[in-house]
Design an enzyme around this catalytic site. Sequence first.
Site, PDB file in Angstrom:
ATOM      1  NE  ARG A 112      -3.888   0.537   1.746  1.00 26.72           N
ATOM      2  CZ  ARG A 112      -5.131   0.542   2.203  1.00 26.72           C
ATOM      3  NH1 ARG A 112      -5.428   1.184   3.314  1.00 26.72           N
ATOM      4  NH2 ARG A 112      -6.084  -0.116   1.578  1.00 26.72           N
ATOM      5  CG  HIS A 137      -8.216  -0.009  -3.300  1.00 28.45           C
ATOM      6  ND1 HIS A 137      -7.444  -1.112  -2.971  1.00 28.45           N
ATOM      7  CD2 HIS A 137      -8.862   0.351  -2.150  1.00 28.45           C
ATOM      8  CE1 HIS A 137      -7.625  -1.394  -1.685  1.00 28.45           C
ATOM      9  NE2 HIS A 137      -8.464  -0.520  -1.167  1.00 28.45           N
ATOM     10  CD  GLN A 183     -12.791  -1.951  -1.505  1.00 25.57           C
ATOM     11  OE1 GLN A 183     -12.043  -1.906  -0.541  1.00 25.57           O
ATOM     12  NE2 GLN A 183     -14.019  -2.452  -1.411  1.00 25.57           N
ATOM     13  CG  ASP A 193     -13.476   6.200  -1.430  1.00 31.31           C
ATOM     14  OD1 ASP A 193     -13.438   6.042  -0.191  1.00 31.31           O
ATOM     15  OD2 ASP A 193     -12.460   6.131  -2.152  1.00 31.31           O
ATOM     16  CB  CYS A 238     -13.826   0.960  -0.484  1.00 27.91           C
ATOM     17  SG  CYS A 238     -13.404   2.704  -0.162  1.00 27.91           S
ATOM     18  NE  ARG A 294     -10.092  -5.365  -0.246  1.00 31.05           N
ATOM     19  CZ  ARG A 294      -9.348  -4.400   0.274  1.00 31.05           C
ATOM     20  NH1 ARG A 294      -9.918  -3.378   0.873  1.00 31.05           N
ATOM     21  NH2 ARG A 294      -8.022  -4.415   0.151  1.00 31.05           N
TER      22      ARG A 294
HETATM   23  N1  NVA Z   1     -10.026   6.584  -1.513  1.00 29.09           N
HETATM   24  C1  NVA Z   1      -9.703   6.127  -0.185  1.00 29.09           C
HETATM   25  C2  NVA Z   1      -9.860   4.642  -0.101  1.00 29.09           C
HETATM   26  C3  NVA Z   1      -9.553   4.042   1.240  1.00 29.09           C
HETATM   27  C4  NVA Z   1      -9.681   2.557   1.251  1.00 29.09           C
HETATM   28  C5  NVA Z   1      -8.275   6.556   0.162  1.00 29.09           C
HETATM   29  O1  NVA Z   1      -7.420   6.499  -0.730  1.00 29.09           O
HETATM   30  O2  NVA Z   1      -8.027   6.952   1.294  1.00 29.09           O
HETATM   31  N1   CP Z   2     -11.140  -0.482   1.866  1.00 29.52           N
HETATM   32  C1   CP Z   2      -9.888  -0.533   2.356  1.00 29.52           C
HETATM   33  O1   CP Z   2      -8.898  -0.658   1.634  1.00 29.52           O
HETATM   34  O2   CP Z   2      -9.830  -0.492   3.714  1.00 29.52           O
HETATM   35  P1   CP Z   2      -8.510  -0.284   4.587  1.00 29.52           P
HETATM   36  O3   CP Z   2      -8.001   1.100   4.303  1.00 29.52           O
HETATM   37  O4   CP Z   2      -8.988  -0.445   5.998  1.00 29.52           O
HETATM   38  O5   CP Z   2      -7.514  -1.325   4.217  1.00 29.52           O
END
Ligand code: NVA
Ligand code: CP
Length: 301
Positions: free
Chosen positions: A98, A125, A128, A220, A260, A288
């Site tokens: 990540r 993502h 997801q 989101d 998500c 997931r």
């Molecule tokens: N768009 C959000 C998704 C989190 C799972 C982010 O990037 O923070």
């Molecule tokens: N949806 C998602 O990726 O959740 P986290 O940020 O908790 O991993």
Amino acid sequence: MGSLLSISDIKDDVKYILDLAIKIKAGDVEERPLEGKTLAMIFQKSSTRTRVSFDVGMYQLGGRAIFLSSNDLQMGRGEPISDTAKVLSRFVDGIMIRAIKHSDVEELAKYSDVPVINGLTDLEHPCQVLADMLTIKEHLGDWEGRKICFVGDGNNVSNSLLLIAPLLGMDMSLACPKGYEPCESILKTALEYAEEFNTEITITDDIGVALENVDAVFTDVWVSMGDEVEKAQREIDFAPFQVNKDLMSIANDDAIFLHCLPAVRGQEVTADVIDGPQSVIYDEAENRMHAQKAILYYYLK
Ligand code: NVA
Ligand code: CP
């Protein structure tokens, strides 16, 4: 075998991976297929679902996962990504990351001898949206001919949705404020897929138009990880794009609601929607793990 950085990387195998996820969830694969295998998990950002679902998923497949906070890795002190990739490849069978910058994940994959899996970047993502598609299959029966709508930021989650929707024969609309549209390269590829698979993609700032004939409504957060400095402006710009009961009533009567997570109730979605009967957020979160077990099986077996 390659890596999973973008939905485009599995263009020809999306259905295969989703079918695998359905089989794995049903317990219809061999026991412990990843016995003796190890996944390194690098996190440059916070996570609940991604971290736990990959960790438990590896364990259930007979392997193990190692959590590596980028603050604790030498990479966080400036060790080149290329050296990190080459060294980790000597120890583990796959790397999940990540990352703040998508280009860093591309570099990691370039120098890695083992598959790299994108667990969220600023651009995509993919894990997801595979879980999202599994959830749609379970709740709506199939993908072909369905229409999904994403209301909100043209960012990582919506980018991956734009790529995966046409591959599964779905139309997609994206309702976003002006200035928050998806990036050009993603949109270009998504439109090419839509043409190839004879589906439609609509990008608009008219929510009413976007929600017409929609079977699944996604949103989101307005302020993604890394966008915090823009928080005040984003709260103004996204205010008309809150998913509430009035908006949901434009979609089809039996439309489902997906997010998500994490969610901010009262911002991008009202509590009565996200906690209401149309919401499938907890099935989506659970999926997931099932989707990622299929990804792990596909890349690491
Ligand atoms: N768009 C959000 C998704 C989190 C799972 C982010 O990037 O923070
Ligand atoms: N949806 C998602 O990726 O959740 P986290 O940020 O908790 O991993």
